[in-house]
Design a protein around this motif. Sequence first.
Motif, short mmCIF file in Angstrom:
data_model
loop_
_atom_site.label_atom_id
_atom_site.label_comp_id
_atom_site.label_asym_id
_atom_site.label_seq_id
_atom_site.Cartn_x
_atom_site.Cartn_y
_atom_site.Cartn_z
N THR A 394 59.64 42.44 53.52
CA THR A 394 59.69 41.17 52.77
C THR A 394 58.47 40.29 53.06
O THR A 394 57.98 39.60 52.16
N ALA A 395 57.97 40.34 54.30
CA ALA A 395 56.77 39.54 54.62
C ALA A 395 55.57 40.06 53.83
O ALA A 395 54.77 39.27 53.31
N MET A 396 55.42 41.38 53.75
CA MET A 396 54.32 41.95 52.99
C MET A 396 54.45 41.62 51.51
O MET A 396 53.48 41.26 50.83
N GLN A 397 55.67 41.72 51.00
CA GLN A 397 55.90 41.42 49.57
C GLN A 397 55.55 39.97 49.26
O GLN A 397 54.91 39.68 48.24
N ALA A 398 55.92 39.06 50.15
CA ALA A 398 55.61 37.64 49.93
C ALA A 398 54.10 37.41 49.98
O ALA A 398 53.55 36.64 49.18
N ARG A 399 53.43 38.06 50.93
CA ARG A 399 51.98 37.92 51.06
C ARG A 399 51.28 38.46 49.80
O ARG A 399 50.35 37.84 49.28
N LEU A 400 51.73 39.60 49.32
CA LEU A 400 51.14 40.19 48.12
C LEU A 400 51.36 39.31 46.89
O LEU A 400 50.47 39.15 46.06
N LYS A 401 52.55 38.72 46.80
CA LYS A 401 52.84 37.83 45.68
C LYS A 401 51.90 36.62 45.68
O LYS A 401 51.36 36.22 44.64
N GLU A 402 51.68 36.07 46.87
CA GLU A 402 50.79 34.91 47.00
C GLU A 402 49.34 35.29 46.68
O GLU A 402 48.63 34.57 45.97
N THR A 403 48.91 36.44 47.20
CA THR A 403 47.55 36.91 46.93
C THR A 403 47.33 37.16 45.45
O THR A 403 46.31 36.79 44.87
N SER A 404 48.31 37.79 44.82
CA SER A 404 48.22 38.08 43.39
C SER A 404 48.10 36.81 42.56
O SER A 404 47.25 36.69 41.67
N ALA A 405 48.94 35.83 42.87
CA ALA A 405 48.91 34.57 42.12
C ALA A 405 47.55 33.88 42.28
O ALA A 405 46.98 33.35 41.32
N TYR A 406 47.02 33.93 43.49
CA TYR A 406 45.72 33.30 43.76
C TYR A 406 44.61 33.99 42.98
O TYR A 406 43.79 33.35 42.31
N MET A 407 44.58 35.33 43.06
CA MET A 407 43.52 36.07 42.38
C MET A 407 43.60 35.91 40.86
O MET A 407 42.58 35.73 40.18
N GLN A 408 44.80 35.99 40.33
CA GLN A 408 44.94 35.87 38.87
C GLN A 408 44.58 34.47 38.37
O GLN A 408 44.07 34.30 37.27
N SER A 409 44.80 33.47 39.20
CA SER A 409 44.44 32.10 38.79
C SER A 409 42.93 31.90 38.77
O SER A 409 42.42 31.03 38.07
N ARG A 410 42.20 32.72 39.53
CA ARG A 410 40.75 32.55 39.63
C ARG A 410 39.97 33.28 38.54
O ARG A 410 38.81 32.98 38.31
N LYS A 411 40.57 34.30 37.92
CA LYS A 411 39.95 35.00 36.77
C LYS A 411 38.52 35.44 37.08
O LYS A 411 37.55 34.89 36.54
N GLY A 412 38.38 36.45 37.94
CA GLY A 412 37.09 36.90 38.43
C GLY A 412 36.04 37.20 37.37
O GLY A 412 34.90 36.71 37.46
N PRO A 413 36.34 38.02 36.33
CA PRO A 413 35.31 38.31 35.33
C PRO A 413 34.80 37.06 34.62
O PRO A 413 33.59 36.91 34.39
N GLN A 414 35.71 36.16 34.27
CA GLN A 414 35.30 34.92 33.60
C GLN A 414 34.51 34.01 34.54
O GLN A 414 33.54 33.36 34.12
N ASP A 415 34.90 34.02 35.80
CA ASP A 415 34.17 33.27 36.82
C ASP A 415 32.73 33.77 36.92
O ASP A 415 31.76 32.99 36.93
#
Length: 427
Positions: A394-415
């Motif tokens: 569950t700790a890994m799942q929560a960490r991955l969820k947080e990382t995913s939300a952060y990365m998707q909010s940043r939109k790397g190619p558009q950045d």
Amino acid sequence: MKQKVIAFFPEAAYGPALNSVGIAQACEALGHKAVFLTDPGMSGVYSGYGFEEHMVNMSAPMPPEEMAKYWVDFINGHIPNFRKSPLEQIPNYVKECWAAIVETAKWAEKDLPSVLAKVQPDLICVDNVILFPAIKQYGKPWVRIISCSENEIEDPDIPPHLSGMSVHDKAGHAEFRRRFDEEVGPIHADFNEFLVAHGEQPYPLGTFFEASPFMNLLLYPDPVKFERRHALPPEQFHYLQGCVRADKPYDIPQFKANNDKPLLYVSFGSLGSGDVDLLKRLISAIGQLPYRALFNVGEHLEKYTELPDNVLVSNWYPQPSVIEKVDAVIHHGGNNSFTECLFFGKPAIVMSYVWDGHDNAMRAEESGHGFKLDRYEWNEADLAAKLEACLTDTAMQARLKETSAYMQSRKGPQDAAKILDGLLNHD
């Protein structure tokens, strides 16, 4: 206003190639024209996404089918070395790889001046591990893209590039750097002679490329990046938080069994698929577990004649579209696979074999986003336990969820596209 031309020059491998495709797609959305400079062995990859291609020979000219097989054959010839540690790979795989890379730079220099004169780019983006003097000397801004592990930019407090070592193994870092300099030194000296012959200053031992004075784009996301002694200046270095491209949609097929069970995706990349014995061993092991699995087996499809009912194989998948839909991934640590799992919040077991895969495997484990597993020294119980942990920690799942939300909010190619647009419009 005249349309600006951005030339992308990735190394001849699918990881850097497809990262650049993602950035190029975003640049075209801003109204620029993106073109690709490419080794003939990658011909068709970029046109398949609608981009213009311009050939740059990076080895002696040969028929396209032979060119396409060059790196595949190189990797397959080193399969016995995949069983060795990163330190033990320096005198064989790593040394031979750097020798080949230096030769690609020498060959590219023959074509680059005329290709650049034809394309007339306003900006050049290079995703490679070695300098091409013609690009630096062309007279337009150039950007370095770092699609491998971020330790390609050295720092005394982080593990050396390609070492796969823990951040805490300081003695190991020193030994790896010593062995690397000792084994690769003659190749580096030869490269320095090439640089001087083309009007460049020689590089310090161990360095084959420099940071761009204009901008350097790192694909590593913040949640896994290293703690550096010397922070990279933000006006010259920018973390893109991954660079996941838009790819074809993918519908999950029906399996003969386990259609209500968690779905796995297994891929060792276009080059790693030559390790057929390992992939067959994994297929056999997963065939006995309560999962479904999609296996990317590359060009070796005909070798997989008997499959368990819960396994399907293919020679290609639109990987980002697949990873988005699965529950866990087993991969080789290539930067695309590594960042795509983080982007979509998927736990991974990383079975590295060469290059930056070793570094990414260690980062996945040390940052709590997955597990590293020796490519050969494992048994069915090891694999089953790590897969279960991927799905239940569950700790890994929560960490991955947080990382995913952060990365998707940043939109790397558009950045990245906005940064490149700023360079183009900066007078």
